[in-house]
Design a protein around this motif. Structure first.
Motif, PDB file in Angstrom:
ATOM      1  N   MET A  87       0.846  -1.188   0.000  1.00  0.00           N
ATOM      2  CA  MET A  87       0.000   0.000   0.000  1.00  0.00           C
ATOM      3  C   MET A  87       0.883   1.240   0.000  1.00  0.00           C
ATOM      4  SD  MET A  87      -3.134   1.134   0.336  1.00  0.00           S
ATOM      5  CE  MET A  87      -4.129   2.460   0.934  1.00  0.00           C
ATOM      6  N   VAL A  88       0.577   2.158  -0.897  1.00  0.00           N
ATOM      7  CA  VAL A  88       1.253   3.445  -0.949  1.00  0.00           C
ATOM      8  C   VAL A  88       0.279   4.477  -0.408  1.00  0.00           C
ATOM      9  CG1 VAL A  88       2.173   5.218  -2.482  1.00  0.00           C
ATOM     10  CG2 VAL A  88       2.694   2.821  -2.908  1.00  0.00           C
ATOM     11  N   ASN A  89       0.754   5.306   0.519  1.00  0.00           N
ATOM     12  CA  ASN A  89      -0.093   6.349   1.089  1.00  0.00           C
ATOM     13  C   ASN A  89       0.789   7.561   1.370  1.00  0.00           C
ATOM     14  OD1 ASN A  89      -2.160   7.789   2.158  1.00  0.00           O
ATOM     15  ND2 ASN A  89      -2.412   6.520   3.978  1.00  0.00           N
ATOM     16  N   VAL A  90       0.680   8.581   0.516  1.00  0.00           N
ATOM     17  CA  VAL A  90       1.521   9.768   0.615  1.00  0.00           C
ATOM     18  C   VAL A  90       0.619  10.985   0.763  1.00  0.00           C
ATOM     19  CG1 VAL A  90       3.193  11.221  -0.594  1.00  0.00           C
ATOM     20  CG2 VAL A  90       3.323   8.740  -0.820  1.00  0.00           C
ATOM     21  N   GLN A  91       0.933  11.818   1.737  1.00  0.00           N
ATOM     22  CA  GLN A  91       0.181  13.051   1.925  1.00  0.00           C
ATOM     23  C   GLN A  91       1.163  14.194   2.111  1.00  0.00           C
ATOM     24  OE1 GLN A  91      -3.576  12.860   3.977  1.00  0.00           O
ATOM     25  NE2 GLN A  91      -2.939  14.552   5.273  1.00  0.00           N
ATOM     26  N   THR A  92       0.999  15.247   1.306  1.00  0.00           N
ATOM     27  CA  THR A  92       1.842  16.429   1.423  1.00  0.00           C
ATOM     28  C   THR A  92       0.936  17.651   1.485  1.00  0.00           C
ATOM     29  OG1 THR A  92       2.069  16.531  -0.990  1.00  0.00           O
ATOM     30  CG2 THR A  92       3.828  15.430   0.215  1.00  0.00           C
ATOM     31  N   GLU A  93       1.458  18.721   2.023  1.00  0.00           N
ATOM     32  CA  GLU A  93       0.651  19.944   2.100  1.00  0.00           C
ATOM     33  C   GLU A  93       1.542  21.161   1.971  1.00  0.00           C
ATOM     34  OE1 GLU A  93       0.179  20.713   6.847  1.00  0.00           O
ATOM     35  OE2 GLU A  93      -1.295  19.409   5.909  1.00  0.00           O
ATOM     36  N   ILE A  94       0.887  22.291   1.655  1.00  0.00           N
ATOM     37  CA  ILE A  94       1.620  23.540   1.476  1.00  0.00           C
ATOM     38  C   ILE A  94       0.685  24.706   1.786  1.00  0.00           C
ATOM     39  CG2 ILE A  94       1.056  23.881  -0.972  1.00  0.00           C
ATOM     40  CD1 ILE A  94       4.107  24.627  -1.317  1.00  0.00           C
ATOM     41  N   HIS A  95       1.267  25.797   2.237  1.00  0.00           N
ATOM     42  CA  HIS A  95       0.522  27.049   2.419  1.00  0.00           C
ATOM     43  C   HIS A  95       0.698  27.869   1.149  1.00  0.00           C
ATOM     44  CE1 HIS A  95      -1.070  30.730   4.237  1.00  0.00           C
ATOM     45  NE2 HIS A  95      -0.118  31.338   3.541  1.00  0.00           N
ATOM     46  N   ILE A  96      -0.415  28.339   0.578  1.00  0.00           N
ATOM     47  CA  ILE A  96      -0.387  29.190  -0.613  1.00  0.00           C
ATOM     48  C   ILE A  96      -1.046  30.511  -0.225  1.00  0.00           C
ATOM     49  CG2 ILE A  96      -1.161  29.464  -3.009  1.00  0.00           C
ATOM     50  CD1 ILE A  96      -1.140  26.365  -3.193  1.00  0.00           C
ATOM     51  N   ASP A  97      -0.338  31.581  -0.470  1.00  0.00           N
ATOM     52  CA  ASP A  97      -0.807  32.903  -0.062  1.00  0.00           C
ATOM     53  C   ASP A  97      -1.796  33.473  -1.083  1.00  0.00           C
ATOM     54  OD1 ASP A  97      -0.997  35.098   1.587  1.00  0.00           O
ATOM     55  OD2 ASP A  97       0.746  36.107   0.716  1.00  0.00           O
ATOM     56  N   TYR A 135      -7.514  16.070  -3.002  1.00  0.00           N
ATOM     57  CA  TYR A 135      -7.128  17.455  -2.722  1.00  0.00           C
ATOM     58  C   TYR A 135      -8.068  17.969  -1.644  1.00  0.00           C
ATOM     59  CZ  TYR A 135      -5.325  17.550  -7.627  1.00  0.00           C
ATOM     60  OH  TYR A 135      -4.689  17.305  -8.813  1.00  0.00           O
ATOM     61  N   THR A 136      -7.515  18.652  -0.644  1.00  0.00           N
ATOM     62  CA  THR A 136      -8.348  19.389   0.308  1.00  0.00           C
ATOM     63  C   THR A 136      -7.793  20.790   0.433  1.00  0.00           C
ATOM     64  OG1 THR A 136      -7.091  18.595   2.215  1.00  0.00           O
ATOM     65  CG2 THR A 136      -9.071  17.347   1.636  1.00  0.00           C
ATOM     66  N   TRP A 137      -8.713  21.733   0.650  1.00  0.00           N
ATOM     67  CA  TRP A 137      -8.340  23.134   0.793  1.00  0.00           C
ATOM     68  C   TRP A 137      -9.005  23.688   2.036  1.00  0.00           C
ATOM     69  CZ3 TRP A 137     -10.684  21.286  -3.761  1.00  0.00           C
ATOM     70  CH2 TRP A 137      -9.798  21.052  -4.830  1.00  0.00           C
ATOM     71  N   THR A 138      -8.215  24.355   2.874  1.00  0.00           N
ATOM     72  CA  THR A 138      -8.743  25.002   4.074  1.00  0.00           C
ATOM     73  C   THR A 138      -8.135  26.391   4.192  1.00  0.00           C
ATOM     74  OG1 THR A 138      -7.013  23.984   5.434  1.00  0.00           O
ATOM     75  CG2 THR A 138      -9.143  22.843   5.363  1.00  0.00           C
ATOM     76  N   ASP A 139      -8.859  27.290   4.864  1.00  0.00           N
ATOM     77  CA  ASP A 139      -8.326  28.620   5.138  1.00  0.00           C
ATOM     78  C   ASP A 139      -7.149  28.472   6.091  1.00  0.00           C
ATOM     79  OD1 ASP A 139     -10.289  29.893   3.570  1.00  0.00           O
ATOM     80  OD2 ASP A 139     -11.689  29.938   5.248  1.00  0.00           O
ATOM     81  N   ASP A 140      -6.100  29.266   5.849  1.00  0.00           N
ATOM     82  CA  ASP A 140      -4.886  29.128   6.645  1.00  0.00           C
ATOM     83  C   ASP A 140      -4.161  30.463   6.728  1.00  0.00           C
ATOM     84  OD1 ASP A 140      -2.791  27.761   8.057  1.00  0.00           O
ATOM     85  OD2 ASP A 140      -1.637  27.650   6.196  1.00  0.00           O
ATOM     86  N   ASP A 141      -4.316  31.162   7.822  1.00  0.00           N
ATOM     87  CA  ASP A 141      -3.546  32.380   8.099  1.00  0.00           C
ATOM     88  C   ASP A 141      -3.580  33.366   6.924  1.00  0.00           C
ATOM     89  OD1 ASP A 141      -1.980  34.036   9.693  1.00  0.00           O
ATOM     90  OD2 ASP A 141      -0.098  33.131   9.009  1.00  0.00           O
ATOM     91  N   GLY A 142      -4.770  33.671   6.441  1.00  0.00           N
ATOM     92  CA  GLY A 142      -4.930  34.624   5.353  1.00  0.00           C
ATOM     93  C   GLY A 142      -4.719  34.034   3.976  1.00  0.00           C
ATOM     94  N   GLY A 143      -4.387  32.785   3.888  1.00  0.00           N
ATOM     95  CA  GLY A 143      -4.179  32.102   2.608  1.00  0.00           C
ATOM     96  C   GLY A 143      -4.906  30.781   2.616  1.00  0.00           C
ATOM     97  N   THR A 144      -4.294  29.795   1.979  1.00  0.00           N
ATOM     98  CA  THR A 144      -4.908  28.473   1.839  1.00  0.00           C
ATOM     99  C   THR A 144      -3.912  27.389   2.199  1.00  0.00           C
ATOM    100  OG1 THR A 144      -6.262  29.295   0.023  1.00  0.00           O
ATOM    101  CG2 THR A 144      -6.035  26.906   0.192  1.00  0.00           C
ATOM    102  N   ARG A 145      -4.370  26.396   2.939  1.00  0.00           N
ATOM    103  CA  ARG A 145      -3.593  25.180   3.179  1.00  0.00           C
ATOM    104  C   ARG A 145      -4.142  24.141   2.214  1.00  0.00           C
ATOM    105  NH1 ARG A 145       0.952  23.956   5.191  1.00  0.00           N
ATOM    106  NH2 ARG A 145       0.572  25.783   6.449  1.00  0.00           N
ATOM    107  N   MET A 146      -3.307  23.704   1.260  1.00  0.00           N
ATOM    108  CA  MET A 146      -3.712  22.652   0.331  1.00  0.00           C
ATOM    109  C   MET A 146      -3.004  21.378   0.700  1.00  0.00           C
ATOM    110  SD  MET A 146      -3.644  22.403  -3.798  1.00  0.00           S
ATOM    111  CE  MET A 146      -3.929  20.797  -4.592  1.00  0.00           C
ATOM    112  N   THR A 147      -3.782  20.317   0.809  1.00  0.00           N
ATOM    113  CA  THR A 147      -3.247  18.991   1.080  1.00  0.00           C
ATOM    114  C   THR A 147      -3.477  18.136  -0.155  1.00  0.00           C
ATOM    115  OG1 THR A 147      -3.781  19.228   3.423  1.00  0.00           O
ATOM    116  CG2 THR A 147      -3.341  17.000   2.629  1.00  0.00           C
ATOM    117  N   LEU A 148      -2.449  17.418  -0.562  1.00  0.00           N
ATOM    118  CA  LEU A 148      -2.509  16.530  -1.719  1.00  0.00           C
ATOM    119  C   LEU A 148      -2.160  15.133  -1.241  1.00  0.00           C
ATOM    120  CD1 LEU A 148      -2.542  15.768  -4.724  1.00  0.00           C
ATOM    121  CD2 LEU A 148      -0.270  16.780  -4.933  1.00  0.00           C
ATOM    122  N   GLY A 149      -3.118  14.221  -1.361  1.00  0.00           N
ATOM    123  CA  GLY A 149      -2.907  12.845  -0.924  1.00  0.00           C
ATOM    124  C   GLY A 149      -2.985  11.884  -2.093  1.00  0.00           C
ATOM    125  N   ASN A 150      -2.110  10.900  -2.109  1.00  0.00           N
ATOM    126  CA  ASN A 150      -2.124   9.833  -3.115  1.00  0.00           C
ATOM    127  C   ASN A 150      -2.050   8.502  -2.385  1.00  0.00           C
ATOM    128  OD1 ASN A 150      -1.911  11.095  -5.875  1.00  0.00           O
ATOM    129  ND2 ASN A 150      -0.208  12.102  -4.852  1.00  0.00           N
TER     130      ASN A 150
END
Length: 149
Positions: free
Chosen positions: A1-11, A92-107
């Motif tokens: 099983m492969v399960n990878v989750q990464t995230e980033i803050h985008i302003d 893909y998930t998107w949430t509000d994050d400190d005036g920007g967006t927290r995007m999470t990308l899971g595979n």
């Protein structure tokens, strides 16, 4: 099983990030390994929409079709493919994050046959590539890059 989750803050506002990332036509701009994306279904994007992708991974050209299995605009997109030796689900998930967006990308996926062995070394590679892809998305949306218009 492969399960990878990464995230980033985008302003940028969540709506803007989600609209751009969820549009399959933009995938070749921010996914380094995706060379083309073509919607196979008409109308607005939603559950049941299908997209044909052409990508290059480990030196091989791959063609696969993703289907939207869950879509809440601005919040969550889940796409799944069951074809080939490596069925995958991308979330893909998107949430509000400190005036920007927290995007999470899971595979995630369950490789079979030879791909099961490949899965052992694919997880770190997928993690590295998705981090690069999210950084590229961030650069495009924050206006720091003119990557492949």
């Amino acid at each position: 099983m492969v399960n990878v989750q990464t995230e980033i803050h985008i302003d940028r506002p969540r709506r803007e990030v989600a609209e751009y990332a969820a549009d399959p036509g933009n995938a070749p701009r921010w996914y380094r390994n995706i060379h083309s994306a073509q919607r196979l279904s008409g109308g607005p994007a939603g559950v049941g929409s299908q997209v044909a992708f052409t990508a290059k991974f480990l030196g091989r050209e791959l063609k696969y079709t993703y289907e939207f299995v869950e879509f809440i605009p601005g919040e969550r997109l889940v796409m799944r493919t069951a074809q080939g030796p490596f069925p995958m689900q991308t979330t893909y998930t998107w949430t509000d994050d400190d005036g920007g967006t927290r995007m999470t990308l899971g595979n995630s996926g369950s490789p079979s046959g030879f791909s099961r062995l490949a899965g052992l070394f694919m997880e770190p590679m997928i993690r590295r590539e998705t981090r690069r892809d999210l950084q590229r998305l961030k650069s495009i949306l924050e206006g720091h890059s003119q990557i492949r218009p």
